[in-house]
Scaffold this active site. Structure first.
Site, short mmCIF file in Angstrom:
data_model
loop_
_atom_site.label_atom_id
_atom_site.label_comp_id
_atom_site.label_asym_id
_atom_site.label_seq_id
_atom_site.Cartn_x
_atom_site.Cartn_y
_atom_site.Cartn_z
N ILE A 19 -0.04 -10.58 -5.03
CA ILE A 19 1.39 -11.38 -5.57
C ILE A 19 2.07 -11.46 -4.17
O ILE A 19 2.53 -12.51 -3.87
CB ILE A 19 1.88 -10.38 -6.40
CG1 ILE A 19 1.29 -10.28 -7.63
CG2 ILE A 19 3.33 -10.87 -6.48
CD1 ILE A 19 1.72 -9.44 -8.57
N ARG A 145 -0.96 5.58 -17.44
CA ARG A 145 -0.11 4.97 -16.22
C ARG A 145 1.25 5.80 -16.10
O ARG A 145 2.22 5.40 -15.84
CB ARG A 145 0.20 3.54 -16.60
CG ARG A 145 -0.77 2.40 -16.39
CD ARG A 145 -1.41 2.19 -15.22
NE ARG A 145 -2.39 1.09 -15.04
CZ ARG A 145 -3.65 1.41 -15.03
NH1 ARG A 145 -4.08 2.75 -15.47
NH2 ARG A 145 -4.39 0.66 -15.12
N TYR A 148 2.70 5.84 -12.66
CA TYR A 148 3.16 4.51 -12.42
C TYR A 148 4.24 3.79 -13.28
O TYR A 148 5.30 3.51 -12.57
CB TYR A 148 1.97 3.56 -12.54
CG TYR A 148 2.07 2.07 -12.14
CD1 TYR A 148 2.21 1.61 -11.06
CD2 TYR A 148 2.30 1.11 -13.36
CE1 TYR A 148 2.40 0.21 -10.73
CE2 TYR A 148 2.45 -0.27 -13.09
CZ TYR A 148 2.33 -0.77 -11.81
OH TYR A 148 2.57 -2.09 -11.71
N THR A 183 -5.61 -9.65 -9.22
CA THR A 183 -5.17 -9.43 -7.51
C THR A 183 -6.54 -8.59 -7.37
O THR A 183 -7.25 -7.68 -8.33
CB THR A 183 -3.99 -8.68 -7.46
OG1 THR A 183 -4.11 -7.52 -7.83
CG2 THR A 183 -2.78 -9.50 -7.95
N SER A 185 -6.62 -5.51 -6.25
CA SER A 185 -6.49 -3.98 -6.61
C SER A 185 -6.51 -4.08 -8.38
O SER A 185 -7.45 -3.00 -8.72
CB SER A 185 -5.20 -3.52 -6.31
OG SER A 185 -3.99 -3.89 -6.91
N ARG A 189 -9.69 -1.81 -10.32
CA ARG A 189 -9.32 -0.71 -11.36
C ARG A 189 -10.23 -1.27 -12.50
O ARG A 189 -10.83 -0.19 -13.18
CB ARG A 189 -7.69 -0.97 -11.81
CG ARG A 189 -6.71 -0.32 -10.72
CD ARG A 189 -5.64 -0.28 -11.35
NE ARG A 189 -4.75 -1.39 -11.61
CZ ARG A 189 -4.10 -2.21 -10.68
NH1 ARG A 189 -4.22 -1.86 -9.36
NH2 ARG A 189 -3.61 -3.33 -10.92
N ARG A 206 -6.02 -8.97 -25.79
CA ARG A 206 -4.67 -8.72 -26.31
C ARG A 206 -3.39 -9.51 -25.91
O ARG A 206 -2.25 -9.72 -26.45
CB ARG A 206 -4.18 -7.30 -25.68
CG ARG A 206 -5.18 -6.33 -26.56
CD ARG A 206 -4.89 -5.02 -26.01
NE ARG A 206 -3.45 -4.63 -25.75
CZ ARG A 206 -2.95 -3.85 -24.86
NH1 ARG A 206 -3.77 -3.16 -23.93
NH2 ARG A 206 -1.68 -3.67 -24.73
N1 LIG Z 1 -1.75 -6.76 -10.21
C1 LIG Z 1 -1.07 -6.45 -11.36
O1 LIG Z 1 -1.44 -6.57 -12.32
C2 LIG Z 1 0.42 -6.16 -11.10
C3 LIG Z 1 1.03 -6.14 -12.14
C4 LIG Z 1 2.63 -5.48 -12.28
C5 LIG Z 1 3.27 -5.02 -10.86
N2 LIG Z 1 2.32 -5.25 -9.78
C6 LIG Z 1 2.82 -4.69 -8.69
O2 LIG Z 1 2.63 -5.58 -7.81
C7 LIG Z 1 2.64 -5.20 -6.27
C8 LIG Z 1 1.43 -5.69 -5.54
O3 LIG Z 1 0.18 -5.49 -6.19
P1 LIG Z 1 -0.98 -6.35 -6.21
O4 LIG Z 1 -1.66 -6.10 -7.26
O5 LIG Z 1 -0.43 -7.91 -6.12
O6 LIG Z 1 -1.56 -6.13 -4.73
P2 LIG Z 1 -2.61 -5.35 -4.12
O7 LIG Z 1 -2.65 -3.85 -4.83
O8 LIG Z 1 -3.93 -5.90 -4.59
O9 LIG Z 1 -2.42 -5.36 -2.55
C9 LIG Z 1 -1.42 -4.43 -2.01
C10 LIG Z 1 -1.13 -4.61 -0.77
O10 LIG Z 1 -0.23 -3.63 -0.28
C11 LIG Z 1 -0.50 -3.33 0.94
N3 LIG Z 1 -0.14 -1.93 1.04
C12 LIG Z 1 -0.31 -0.77 0.51
N4 LIG Z 1 0.47 0.38 0.85
C13 LIG Z 1 1.22 -0.26 1.69
C14 LIG Z 1 2.19 0.55 2.45
N5 LIG Z 1 2.55 1.66 2.50
N6 LIG Z 1 3.18 -0.44 3.20
C15 LIG Z 1 3.08 -1.82 3.20
N7 LIG Z 1 2.01 -2.47 2.39
C16 LIG Z 1 1.34 -1.50 1.69
C17 LIG Z 1 -2.10 -3.55 0.95
O11 LIG Z 1 -2.49 -3.44 2.11
C18 LIG Z 1 -2.28 -4.68 0.26
O12 LIG Z 1 -2.26 -5.71 1.24
C19 LIG Z 1 2.67 -3.57 -6.56
O13 LIG Z 1 3.83 -3.10 -6.46
C20 LIG Z 1 2.09 -3.51 -7.99
O14 LIG Z 1 2.33 -2.22 -8.38
C21 LIG Z 1 0.88 -5.61 -9.93
#
Ligand SMILES: NC(=O)c1ccc[n+]([C@@H]2O[C@H](COP(=O)([O-])OP(=O)(O)OC[C@H]3O[C@@H](n4cnc5c(N)ncnc54)[C@H](O)[C@@H]3O)[C@@H](O)[C@H]2O)c1
Length: 246
Positions: A19, A145, A148, A183, A185, A189, A206
């Site tokens: 994201i 979760r 989380y 994404t 990650s 998962r 769902r």
């Molecule tokens: N993907 C989903 O389904 C989803 C849903 C709701 C919320 N989120 C939230 O969106 C955010 C991003 O998730 P995503 O799935 O898009 O990305 P991701 O988890 O695929 O990537 C995470 C990025 O964060 C970086 N990162 C990790 N630790 C870090 C740190 N200490 N400092 C700076 N950067 C760091 C990593 O290098 C990576 O580039 C997270 O906060 C996650 O909880 C994701």
């Protein structure tokens, strides 16, 4: 539409993938001057060639690194705190170290980022802070979760508090609450689950819209929250989840 963020300076944490990365591209397309940061600078390589984008390593858990970044960068118009981790497990599966690391990255680092960058934003007359929460938070639960959901509920409390305390000084602060977004990650998962294909199909089914979300869809919402179009939107939990939490 384009140029919705022209003349604005923005910073995104965790811009290396998912994201954060999609939002960096969207902010750039809309004309923002952008600081794209991530703990892993190599992941920012694809953004480095874009005009007006400065890539920088930043581990948001490191207080001195956060302070140094705020001193170097100065006033922002938009701060998108995207960095976070998604530990799995119910309460009895969640070891204290995992619990603490989750709160450290998902909550305390966000508090530190806002504390570091807010004074210059206030001095410049305001700005938009977007904090990454989730529908899995105080809004709804999901299996396995526990840490989380706890951390993302705290993000909502933090965001509402900042929104209320600084609204009169031009700061807007919203908690972004996505459901499932495809994404790297997220895919990791799911692929780790036994029978991952079937589990994924059942989970996708769902969703009332019949699919999970894309990073670019969340990025489009971030553009809105960052822009003046959202001038009357603050302190909100902004849900984007294909109807999953209905
Ligand atoms: N993907 C989903 O389904 C989803 C849903 C709701 C919320 N989120 C939230 O969106 C955010 C991003 O998730 P995503 O799935 O898009 O990305 P991701 O988890 O695929 O990537 C995470 C990025 O964060 C970086 N990162 C990790 N630790 C870090 C740190 N200490 N400092 C700076 N950067 C760091 C990593 O290098 C990576 O580039 C997270 O906060 C996650 O909880 C994701």
């Amino acid at each position: 539409m384009s140029g919705r963020l022209a003349g604005r300076t923005a910073l995104i944490t965790a811009a290396g993938q998912g994201i954060g990365h999609a939002t960096a591209q969207a902010f750039h397309r809309e004309g923002a001057r952008l600081w794209a940061t991530d703990i892993d600078e190599d992941k920012l390589a694809g953004l480095a060639a874009l005009e007006g984008v400065i890539c920088r390593a930043l581990d948001v858990r490191d207080p001195s690194a956060v302070e140094a970044a705020a001193t170097e960068i100065g006033a922002l118009d938009v701060l998108f705190n995207c960095a976070g981790r998604v530990p799995q497990g119910a309460l009895l599966d969640c070891e204290p170290a995992d619990w603490e690391e989750t709160l450290r990255l998902n909550v305390t680092a966000m508090y530190r980022m806002i504390r570091a960058f807010l004074p210059a934003m206030l001095a410049a007359g305001g700005g938009s802070i977007i904090n990454m929460a989730s529908v899995v938070s105080s809004l709804s639960a999901a299996p396995d979760r526990c840490a989380y959901a706890t951390s993302k509920a705290a993000v909502i409390g933090l965001s509402k508090s900042v929104a209320l305390d600084y609204a009169a000084q031009g700061i807007r602060c919203n908690a972004l609450c996505p459901g499932a977004v495809e994404t790297p990650s997220f895919n990791e998962r799911f692929s780790a689950l036994p029978g991952s294909g079937a589990a994924r199909a059942a989970f996708t089914a769902r969703h009332p819209v019949g699919r999970i979300g894309s990073p670019s869809e969340v990025a489009a919402l971030c553009v809105y929250l960052a822009s003046d179009e959202a001038a009357f939107t603050t302190g909100q939990t902004v849900v984007i989840d294909g109807g999953l939490s209905l």
